[in-house]
Enzyme design. Structure first.
Site, PDB file in Angstrom:
ATOM      1  N   SER A   5       0.815  -1.214   0.000  1.00  0.00           N
ATOM      2  CA  SER A   5       0.000   0.000   0.000  1.00  0.00           C
ATOM      3  C   SER A   5       0.848   1.263   0.000  1.00  0.00           C
ATOM      4  O   SER A   5       0.372   2.331  -0.398  1.00  0.00           O
ATOM      5  CB  SER A   5      -0.937   0.008   1.211  1.00  0.00           C
ATOM      6  OG  SER A   5      -0.200  -0.093   2.423  1.00  0.00           O
ATOM      7  N   ASP A  11      -3.171   6.378  11.651  1.00  0.00           N
ATOM      8  CA  ASP A  11      -2.259   5.857  10.631  1.00  0.00           C
ATOM      9  C   ASP A  11      -0.971   6.673  10.668  1.00  0.00           C
ATOM     10  O   ASP A  11      -0.945   7.833  10.254  1.00  0.00           O
ATOM     11  CB  ASP A  11      -2.918   5.961   9.255  1.00  0.00           C
ATOM     12  CG  ASP A  11      -2.046   5.412   8.126  1.00  0.00           C
ATOM     13  OD1 ASP A  11      -0.899   5.001   8.408  1.00  0.00           O
ATOM     14  OD2 ASP A  11      -2.505   5.417   6.964  1.00  0.00           O
ATOM     15  N   HIS A  71       1.365   5.418   6.413  1.00  0.00           N
ATOM     16  CA  HIS A  71       1.188   6.032   5.103  1.00  0.00           C
ATOM     17  C   HIS A  71       1.384   7.542   5.212  1.00  0.00           C
ATOM     18  O   HIS A  71       1.530   8.088   6.297  1.00  0.00           O
ATOM     19  CB  HIS A  71      -0.194   5.688   4.553  1.00  0.00           C
ATOM     20  CG  HIS A  71      -0.422   4.219   4.392  1.00  0.00           C
ATOM     21  ND1 HIS A  71      -1.029   3.444   5.372  1.00  0.00           N
ATOM     22  CD2 HIS A  71      -0.104   3.368   3.381  1.00  0.00           C
ATOM     23  CE1 HIS A  71      -1.079   2.190   4.969  1.00  0.00           C
ATOM     24  NE2 HIS A  71      -0.516   2.108   3.764  1.00  0.00           N
TER      25      HIS A  71
END
Length: 522
Positions: free
Chosen positions: A239, A490, A493
């Protein structure tokens, strides 16, 4: 009649000479004092004292002192001497007020450690360019050394051997901002749409990377499409690879809207003007994996074959001109590792019967890098450029991603004193480099292997993650609970726009160097 002595005839001329010499000495002394006391004295001092003497004079030259260094973990960082005095400013003859103001600004910035020192004579290169400054009023500029890959000269782009280390430098604040916004890019994943999800600050979008020895140009979509004319670039990996691919598409979107093609196995975007294709292939491990039962390992537990490359992307490899690889973060998930169809290690799984586990998840990551890259550099029909983006650091402070780790409240790049040493990131980076080096030694085809070594530089960017701003839900929790526990977030990312855009500036420079050569030196 008076007596005449010949010697007396010399007395008057001799006295005249003595008087003349004395007057000349007085004049020279006075003139020297005048020259050394006024603006033109800078030039005279440079003649008498040389460069070393100029260093302490009131000169418009901004000096760099690399004698001061600090050590952050195992990263030795050369810093500007923050004790250098700039209490005076030399004036320039004529109407030089604007130039004086610029020099004053740069000296003040240098004193607080927020700008890369340079010669005033270089100021012409800044004409028409937005002036940028580093960090806040009391924050330092970061010069970050990086690990370099040994072995073949093809191993890394931007290395010292080739003229410049792209990954040794510092972050600086660029008030001109990013090339796109969250509203001008329709392919941006919602979880990385930090502004759309309500993040209140925006400064994290404006920090750019500046190498010490050369320039890293702002991304230029037109230049990218021209360099990649008729070619295909593929992002292969997890990802975080998707994160980088979307960043590239967002910047290219401002130049040309692509046609979306592809299927569930391969996403494709086609830029018709230059016949450029951007591809994304999901490959979480970069090696073969299956969920089918094996020995005592039940269905559903991933079996990772560390000695077999992932056929998902290898079947297309000969069609790609540039491949950007991203991996590593899936090795913290439940999995079992196999070599020659033998279980040699596991993560978050215990066998019902004792098995000798020979390797850890970290060693398994290194082996997967070696296997996938070896398959690429020995493929008979692959001649492209492989860019290995080094391990992307996360910033879960105070715990893991599932154990209370947090990056809430980080709004600027970390200072050296704030940098949290991450032993796991360091060793993952080390194992990745080992895998790259081993693959290089096995290379047999005409492809090029390049390392984009971003790990050290991005360890300072704890401000660039979504944190708790992962969704547009207006009722989401963004602050710690009364007991101090952080909300789900998160910290792996990257926000878009944000630091991840730098990866594509680096990728563009790597591609440009391969196709055109030569750095643009500072």
């Amino acid at each position: 009649m008076k007596d005449y002595h010949p010697i007396s005839s010399y007395l008057r001329p001799l006295s005249s000479i003595i008087i003349s010499v004395g007057l000349l000495a007085i004049f020279i002394t006075f003139a020297s004092w005048v020259l050394l006391s006024y603006p033109i004295g800078d030039a005279v001092r440079s003649y008498f004292y040389g460069a070393d003497g100029m260093k302490n004079s009131d000169s418009p030259i901004i000096w760099e002192d690399s004698s001061v260094s600090e050590v952050y973990g195992e990263v030795k960082t050369d810093m500007v001497d923050r004790n250098t005095s700039f209490s005076k400013t030399s004036k320039i003859a004529g109407n030089g007020s604007a130039h004086d103001s610029q020099i004053d600004e740069e000296k003040d910035l240098l004193r607080t450690g927020k700008i890369k020192p340079k010669l005033a004579s270089d100021s012409s290169s800044d004409e028409g360019r937005t002036r940028s400054v580093d960090l806040s009023e009391n924050q330092e500029s970061h010069d970050l050394p990086t690990s370099s890959v040994s072995g073949s000269n093809e191993s890394s782009a931007g290395s010292v051997d080739s003229g410049c280390n792209l990954y040794h430098g510092h972050w600086f604040y660029d008030s001109s901002g990013p090339l796109y916004t969250n509203n001008s890019c329709p392919v941006l994943t919602q979880m990385q749409n930090c502004q759309g999800n309500g993040r209140p600050d925006k400064e994290y979008e404006n920090w750019r990377w500046r190498p010490t020895q050369c320039e890293l140009p702002r991304f230029n979509g037109t230049t990218f499409l021209e360099l990649m004319n008729g070619k295909t670039l593929a992002f292969v990996g997890d990802s975080v690879a998707r994160n980088q691919m979307e960043s590239l598409l967002c910047m290219l979107w401002q130049v040309e809207v692509p046609e979306k093609r592809g299927n569930r196995h391969m996403q494709r975007w086609y830029f018709r003007s230059k016949s450029v294709t951007i591809v994304r292939i999901w490959s979480s491990w970069l090696v073969h994996q299956t969920s089918e039962p094996f020995s005592d390992v039940p269905k559903g537990v991933v079996k990772v074959h560390l000695d077999l490359p992932d056929e998902t992307f290898m079947q297309y490899i000969s069609n790609f001109d540039v491949v950007v690889l991203s991996s590593g973060h899936w090795f913290v998930k439940q999995s079992v590792y196999l070599l020659n169809n033998e279980i040699v290690g596991a993560q978050l799984w215990s066998p019902p019967q004792p098995i000798s586990m020979k390797i850890s998840s970290i060693e398994a990551f290194g082996k997967s890098v070696e296997t996938s890259l070896t398959a690429m550099v020995t493929h008979p029909n692959y001649t492209g450029i492989t860019i290995v983006r080094s391990y992307s650091p996360d910033h879960y402070e105070g715990g893991g991603w599932n154990a209370g780790g947090s990056c809430t409240g980080k709004v600027k790049p970390a200072l050296p004193a704030e940098l949290v040493e991450n032993g796991f990131t360091n060793i993952m980076h080390e194992k990745q480099l080992t895998g790259v080096n081993r693959a290089i030694k096995k290379s047999t085809n005409r492809s090029k292997l390049k390392l984009m070594d971003i790990t050290d530089a991005f360890s300072y960017r704890h401000d660039g993650h979504p944190g708790p701003f992962r969704s547009p839900d207006p009722n989401k929790i963004t602050k710690r609970n009364p007991d101090g526990r952080p909300p789900p977030q998160d910290c792996l990312h990257w926000c878009m726009p944000g630091p991840v855009d730098t990866w594509n500036e680096l990728a563009l420079e790597i591609i440009r160097l391969e196709y055109e050569g030569s750095f643009k030196h500072s």
